[in-house]
Design a protein around this motif. Structure first.
Motif, PDB file in Angstrom:
ATOM      1  N   VAL A   1      23.246  -2.844  14.046  1.00 53.83           N
ATOM      2  CA  VAL A   1      24.159  -3.683  13.265  1.00 53.83           C
ATOM      3  C   VAL A   1      24.996  -4.503  14.236  1.00 53.83           C
ATOM      4  O   VAL A   1      25.711  -3.951  15.084  1.00 53.83           O
ATOM      5  CB  VAL A   1      25.072  -2.828  12.363  1.00 53.83           C
ATOM      6  N   VAL A   2      24.908  -5.828  14.108  1.00 50.92           N
ATOM      7  CA  VAL A   2      25.644  -6.755  14.976  1.00 50.92           C
ATOM      8  C   VAL A   2      26.637  -7.515  14.103  1.00 50.92           C
ATOM      9  O   VAL A   2      26.239  -8.229  13.171  1.00 50.92           O
ATOM     10  CB  VAL A   2      24.684  -7.739  15.671  1.00 50.92           C
ATOM     11  N   TYR A   3      27.917  -7.366  14.386  1.00 51.23           N
ATOM     12  CA  TYR A   3      28.952  -7.974  13.540  1.00 51.23           C
ATOM     13  C   TYR A   3      29.209  -9.415  13.985  1.00 51.23           C
ATOM     14  O   TYR A   3      29.609  -9.659  15.129  1.00 51.23           O
ATOM     15  CB  TYR A   3      30.229  -7.135  13.584  1.00 51.23           C
ATOM     16  N   ILE A   4      28.968 -10.359  13.058  1.00 59.61           N
ATOM     17  CA  ILE A   4      29.081 -11.784  13.389  1.00 59.61           C
ATOM     18  C   ILE A   4      30.054 -12.491  12.452  1.00 59.61           C
ATOM     19  O   ILE A   4      29.899 -13.676  12.153  1.00 59.61           O
ATOM     20  CB  ILE A   4      27.699 -12.467  13.333  1.00 59.61           C
ATOM     21  N   GLY A   5      31.061 -11.776  11.964  1.00 65.15           N
ATOM     22  CA  GLY A   5      32.031 -12.374  11.054  1.00 65.15           C
ATOM     23  C   GLY A   5      32.633 -13.649  11.627  1.00 65.15           C
ATOM     24  O   GLY A   5      33.046 -13.694  12.775  1.00 65.15           O
ATOM     25  N   GLY A   6      32.671 -14.708  10.809  1.00 67.06           N
ATOM     26  CA  GLY A   6      33.224 -15.978  11.244  1.00 67.06           C
ATOM     27  C   GLY A   6      32.297 -16.802  12.106  1.00 67.06           C
ATOM     28  O   GLY A   6      32.719 -17.793  12.704  1.00 67.06           O
TER      29      GLY A   6
ATOM     30  N   LYS B   1       0.836  -1.195   0.000  1.00 69.44           N
ATOM     31  CA  LYS B   1       0.000   0.000   0.000  1.00 69.44           C
ATOM     32  C   LYS B   1       0.875   1.251   0.000  1.00 69.44           C
ATOM     33  O   LYS B   1       1.749   1.427   0.853  1.00 69.44           O
ATOM     34  CB  LYS B   1      -0.903  -0.007   1.240  1.00 69.44           C
ATOM     35  N   GLY B   2       0.639   2.114  -0.973  1.00 70.03           N
ATOM     36  CA  GLY B   2       1.428   3.330  -1.081  1.00 70.03           C
ATOM     37  C   GLY B   2       2.736   3.145  -1.805  1.00 70.03           C
ATOM     38  O   GLY B   2       3.496   4.094  -1.976  1.00 70.03           O
ATOM     39  N   GLY B   3       3.030   1.892  -2.232  1.00 71.38           N
ATOM     40  CA  GLY B   3       4.299   1.625  -2.909  1.00 71.38           C
ATOM     41  C   GLY B   3       5.467   1.689  -1.948  1.00 71.38           C
ATOM     42  O   GLY B   3       5.303   1.872  -0.735  1.00 71.38           O
ATOM     43  N   CYS B   4       6.670   1.525  -2.470  1.00 76.85           N
ATOM     44  CA  CYS B   4       7.854   1.578  -1.596  1.00 76.85           C
ATOM     45  C   CYS B   4       9.111   1.688  -2.430  1.00 76.85           C
ATOM     46  O   CYS B   4       9.110   1.416  -3.630  1.00 76.85           O
ATOM     47  CB  CYS B   4       7.927   0.332  -0.703  1.00 76.85           C
ATOM     48  N   ASP B   5      10.154   2.101  -1.779  1.00 73.82           N
ATOM     49  CA  ASP B   5      11.497   2.118  -2.342  1.00 73.82           C
ATOM     50  C   ASP B   5      12.297   1.042  -1.625  1.00 73.82           C
ATOM     51  O   ASP B   5      12.297   0.980  -0.394  1.00 73.82           O
ATOM     52  CB  ASP B   5      12.133   3.496  -2.133  1.00 73.82           C
ATOM     53  N   ILE B   6      12.969   0.188  -2.381  1.00 77.86           N
ATOM     54  CA  ILE B   6      13.597  -0.984  -1.761  1.00 77.86           C
ATOM     55  C   ILE B   6      14.683  -0.592  -0.764  1.00 77.86           C
ATOM     56  O   ILE B   6      14.846  -1.238   0.281  1.00 77.86           O
ATOM     57  CB  ILE B   6      14.153  -1.952  -2.836  1.00 77.86           C
ATOM     58  N   ILE B   7      15.413   0.483  -1.015  1.00 80.82           N
ATOM     59  CA  ILE B   7      16.436   0.916  -0.071  1.00 80.82           C
ATOM     60  C   ILE B   7      15.786   1.353   1.241  1.00 80.82           C
ATOM     61  O   ILE B   7      16.280   1.044   2.337  1.00 80.82           O
ATOM     62  CB  ILE B   7      17.288   2.055  -0.659  1.00 80.82           C
ATOM     63  N   SER B   8      14.655   2.029   1.158  1.00 81.85           N
ATOM     64  CA  SER B   8      13.932   2.428   2.382  1.00 81.85           C
ATOM     65  C   SER B   8      13.478   1.202   3.169  1.00 81.85           C
ATOM     66  O   SER B   8      13.536   1.187   4.403  1.00 81.85           O
ATOM     67  CB  SER B   8      12.726   3.295   2.024  1.00 81.85           C
ATOM     68  N   LEU B   9      13.022   0.165   2.451  1.00 85.49           N
ATOM     69  CA  LEU B   9      12.616  -1.063   3.131  1.00 85.49           C
ATOM     70  C   LEU B   9      13.804  -1.722   3.827  1.00 85.49           C
ATOM     71  O   LEU B   9      13.688  -2.234   4.945  1.00 85.49           O
ATOM     72  CB  LEU B   9      11.988  -2.051   2.138  1.00 85.49           C
ATOM     73  N   LEU B  10      14.948  -1.714   3.176  1.00 86.86           N
ATOM     74  CA  LEU B  10      16.156  -2.277   3.785  1.00 86.86           C
ATOM     75  C   LEU B  10      16.504  -1.528   5.069  1.00 86.86           C
ATOM     76  O   LEU B  10      16.856  -2.127   6.085  1.00 86.86           O
ATOM     77  CB  LEU B  10      17.327  -2.195   2.802  1.00 86.86           C
ATOM     78  N   GLN B  11      16.382  -0.223   5.028  1.00 83.30           N
ATOM     79  CA  GLN B  11      16.740   0.591   6.187  1.00 83.30           C
ATOM     80  C   GLN B  11      15.773   0.410   7.349  1.00 83.30           C
ATOM     81  O   GLN B  11      16.095   0.757   8.480  1.00 83.30           O
ATOM     82  CB  GLN B  11      16.810   2.058   5.766  1.00 83.30           C
ATOM     83  N   GLU B  12      14.585  -0.133   7.079  1.00 89.93           N
ATOM     84  CA  GLU B  12      13.604  -0.364   8.132  1.00 89.93           C
ATOM     85  C   GLU B  12      13.819  -1.674   8.881  1.00 89.93           C
ATOM     86  O   GLU B  12      13.110  -1.962   9.847  1.00 89.93           O
ATOM     87  CB  GLU B  12      12.190  -0.368   7.535  1.00 89.93           C
ATOM     88  N   ALA B  13      14.781  -2.486   8.470  1.00 92.54           N
ATOM     89  CA  ALA B  13      15.020  -3.780   9.130  1.00 92.54           C
ATOM     90  C   ALA B  13      15.361  -3.564  10.604  1.00 92.54           C
ATOM     91  O   ALA B  13      16.004  -2.575  10.978  1.00 92.54           O
ATOM     92  CB  ALA B  13      16.148  -4.528   8.431  1.00 92.54           C
ATOM     93  N   ASP B  14      14.938  -4.501  11.432  1.00 92.98           N
ATOM     94  CA  ASP B  14      15.151  -4.360  12.879  1.00 92.98           C
ATOM     95  C   ASP B  14      16.604  -4.619  13.268  1.00 92.98           C
ATOM     96  O   ASP B  14      17.204  -3.830  14.003  1.00 92.98           O
ATOM     97  CB  ASP B  14      14.225  -5.327  13.626  1.00 92.98           C
ATOM     98  N   ILE B  15      17.163  -5.727  12.802  1.00 90.91           N
ATOM     99  CA  ILE B  15      18.541  -6.089  13.151  1.00 90.91           C
ATOM    100  C   ILE B  15      19.278  -6.534  11.902  1.00 90.91           C
ATOM    101  O   ILE B  15      18.752  -7.296  11.084  1.00 90.91           O
ATOM    102  CB  ILE B  15      18.568  -7.228  14.206  1.00 90.91           C
ATOM    103  N   TRP B  16      20.508  -6.061  11.764  1.00 93.91           N
ATOM    104  CA  TRP B  16      21.407  -6.501  10.695  1.00 93.91           C
ATOM    105  C   TRP B  16      22.487  -7.396  11.313  1.00 93.91           C
ATOM    106  O   TRP B  16      23.373  -6.899  12.020  1.00 93.91           O
ATOM    107  CB  TRP B  16      22.085  -5.301  10.033  1.00 93.91           C
ATOM    108  N   LEU B  17      22.406  -8.695  11.087  1.00 91.92           N
ATOM    109  CA  LEU B  17      23.475  -9.610  11.492  1.00 91.92           C
ATOM    110  C   LEU B  17      24.507  -9.582  10.373  1.00 91.92           C
ATOM    111  O   LEU B  17      24.346 -10.226   9.331  1.00 91.92           O
ATOM    112  CB  LEU B  17      22.926 -11.017  11.707  1.00 91.92           C
ATOM    113  N   PHE B  18      25.568  -8.815  10.584  1.00 90.59           N
ATOM    114  CA  PHE B  18      26.499  -8.500   9.499  1.00 90.59           C
ATOM    115  C   PHE B  18      27.664  -9.477   9.486  1.00 90.59           C
ATOM    116  O   PHE B  18      28.396  -9.583  10.474  1.00 90.59           O
ATOM    117  CB  PHE B  18      27.004  -7.063   9.635  1.00 90.59           C
TER     118      PHE B  18
END
Length: 532
Positions: free
Chosen positions: A279-284, A246-263
């Motif tokens: 942003v939680v860094y989980i390398g390795g 509803k109302g359309g969206c921009d994919i980058i805006s949707l990405l920025q709305e994510a709750d947690i980034w397990l990076f």
């Protein structure tokens, strides 16, 4: 006698501290919908799924019928299979072969430009195809009803392909990323401030120490990613959003709305840069202590004696290189006293020596963790690089495409690896291999990175599981997201404030000048009047 109570007290304190560190708030078994990306990305997602399953969570994975690696049946998850036409996916293989062929010969500026445009076109096709997959789900009322009735607590997805992001928005569910790449490149550029003066854009081949011309080129590479997102990638998702959101969206805006980034990175591997609270860094996080090798493989490794073993693989997408390249590599391996285990599915090289074992598959982590492994010859994929760091094995890197050169550059910059281009193999493979094999600095530097990586208060895997459960417990993590993404770009950079201040200063200066001219004029008239 006086020290006994103190020792007792210290023992109790240590015990209580360990209990507090290991304590994780309780979380009833959650219901998680996983929308993964195939290939090597699935390897990471599978590890995370297994970790969540051991905590008692119910996992449902959406998979395509044409998938390469995602099994329909698993003890760790249920699956939803979308039936698709396999013929649509063959476009990538043709590009891959053309890309490797061009690299083998050494690419001119024109050829490099052609390869880059070909890559952008292939990625656009990939996103278009994945959006078609998503439409197969959203156009099926029975499927949508089933997903809603399952009452999922959150969506876990890899946003390198952002269809899972759109699905989470459509289902109105909290969103957690298992991420390094997004639709427009490195995910950190979308989530955190990213000054181009010292943060290299993927594909630029630069470090965090750039001179003036490199900063100019870095800006140019960043502009390409913006254009790619705006004209080649974004429109595919915009079309889906306009139909179903509803109302359309921009994919980058949707990405920025994510709750947690397990990076899937950390600052032992990556260059330091600004980051954000969610942003939680989980390398390795996929790494763990090596397990014993199968008996036949262990016998082969032990046969190397004090000379040790070299492990070589070029990842899941490349089964073989051009014949002249593989023959050159095999002839070098045949000369050395080390044993070699080489993941290779192509035609057997004519120069292959008795010390080299060709395999279709290898227990890579267990081999890298073996004490007799001396060097890892690899393409530079994220998984392999992080595993090499974890086990402390120096890398001779042969980058082929995607992020591989940038990954290897980070190791080379830290003295833990060396990069060899595909067109240099015939002349320089032996010299480069001997350098990494016999110069102690490579192993010492890599061991230092390994020590830094392992020295963490909480294991990366435990962090990943904690934050997924955190989102389930609190039905999201909106308090960790900045509202800056909703600001217009001119407000974000305070250009409106600067313009207002400039206008105010300009008005003040003009007023001062006008007042000064007025006073001068009055004085001049009075002086003239006195003269008369």
């Amino acid at each position: 006698m006086g020290t006994t109570p103190l020792k007792y007290f210290c023992g109790i304190s240590v015990f209580l501290s360990l209990c507090l560190i290991s304590f994780t708030p309780p979380c009833d078994g959650g219901n998680i919908l996983v929308y993964p990306v195939d290939g090597s990305h699935w390897i990471n997602m599978k590890v995370l799924i297994e970790g969540l399953h051991t905590r008692g969570h119910n996992i449902t994975v959406i998979r395509a019928s044409t998938t390469l690696y995602i099994k329909e049946k698993s003890p760790h998850y249920k699956s939803i299979t979308i039936k698709l036409d396999k013929d649509k996916e063959n476009f990538f293989d043709a590009y891959l072969q053309e890309h490797i062929k061009a690299q083998t010969k050494g690419a001119s500026a024109f050829t490099s430009f052609k390869i880059t445009m070909g890559f952008l076109s292939v990625m656009s096709q990939a996103h278009s195809l994945m959006c078609d997959y998503l439409l197969e789900i959203l156009d099926d009322p029975t499927m949508v009803t089933s997903l809603r009735d399952s009452h999922f607590d959150l969506v876990l997805t890899d946003p390198a392909i952002a269809t899972g992001v759109v699905l989470a928005k459509y289902l109105e569910l909290p969103l957690v990323f298992n991420v390094r790449w997004i639709t427009s490149g490195d995910g950190q550029f979308a989530i955190a401030p990213s000054p181009l003066s010292y943060i290299p854009v993927p594909g630029s081949g630069f470090t965090d120490k750039m001179n003036f011309m490199q900063r100019v080129k870095n800006l140019f590479f960043y502009s390409i990613t913006l254009l790619q997102q705006r004209f080649m990638t974004g429109p595919h998702y915009t079309a889906v959003c306009e139909k179903y959101i509803k109302g359309g969206c921009d994919i980058i805006s949707l990405l920025q709305e994510a709750d947690i980034w397990l990076f899937r990175s950390d600052f032992v591997f990556d260059f330091p840069r600004p980051t954000m609270p969610n942003v939680v860094y989980i390398g390795g996080f996929q790494c763990k202590p090596a397990q014993p090798l199968p008996a036949e493989l262990e016998d082969f490794v032990q046969g190397a004696g004090e000379h040790g073993v070299i492990v070589m693989t070029l990842g899941t997408l490349v089964n073989a290189l051009p014949k002249e390249v593989t023959d050159a590599i095999a002839s070098v391996f045949a000369k050395i006293p080390q044993k070699v285990i080489w993941r290779y599915k192509g035609k057997r090289p004519s120069t292959l020596g008795n010390n080299t074992l060709l395999v279709d598959w290898m227990p890579q982590k267990d081999l890298l963790g073996h004490p007799l492994t001396k060097v890892f010859v690899a393409h530079g994929g994220t998984n392999g690089v992080q595993e090499a760091i974890y086990y402390g094995v120096p890398v001779l890197g042969i980058p082929l495409f995607f992020d591989q050169y940038d990954n290897l550059l980070r190791l080379q910059e830290r003295g833990a690896g060396k990069i060899l281009q595909l067109n240099e193999i015939s002349q320089s493979f032996e010299q480069s291999l001997m350098e990494v094999l016999h110069q102690d600095s490579y192993r010492q530097n890599m061991q230092r990175l390994s020590d830094l990586h392992r020295d963490q208060p909480v294991a990366p895997m435990d962090q990943a599981v904690f934050w997924v459960e955190y989102v389930m417990r609190h039905r999201g993590a909106a308090h960790l997201r900045t509202e800056a993404y909703k600001m217009p770009w001119y407000s974000y950079y305070c250009l409106d404030v600067v313009l207002l201040l400039l206008a105010a200063v300009t008005l003040l200066l003009l007023s001062t000048v006008a007042m000064f001219r007025f006073l001068c004029y009055r004085c001049f008239r009075k002086s003239k009047a006195k003269q008369h």
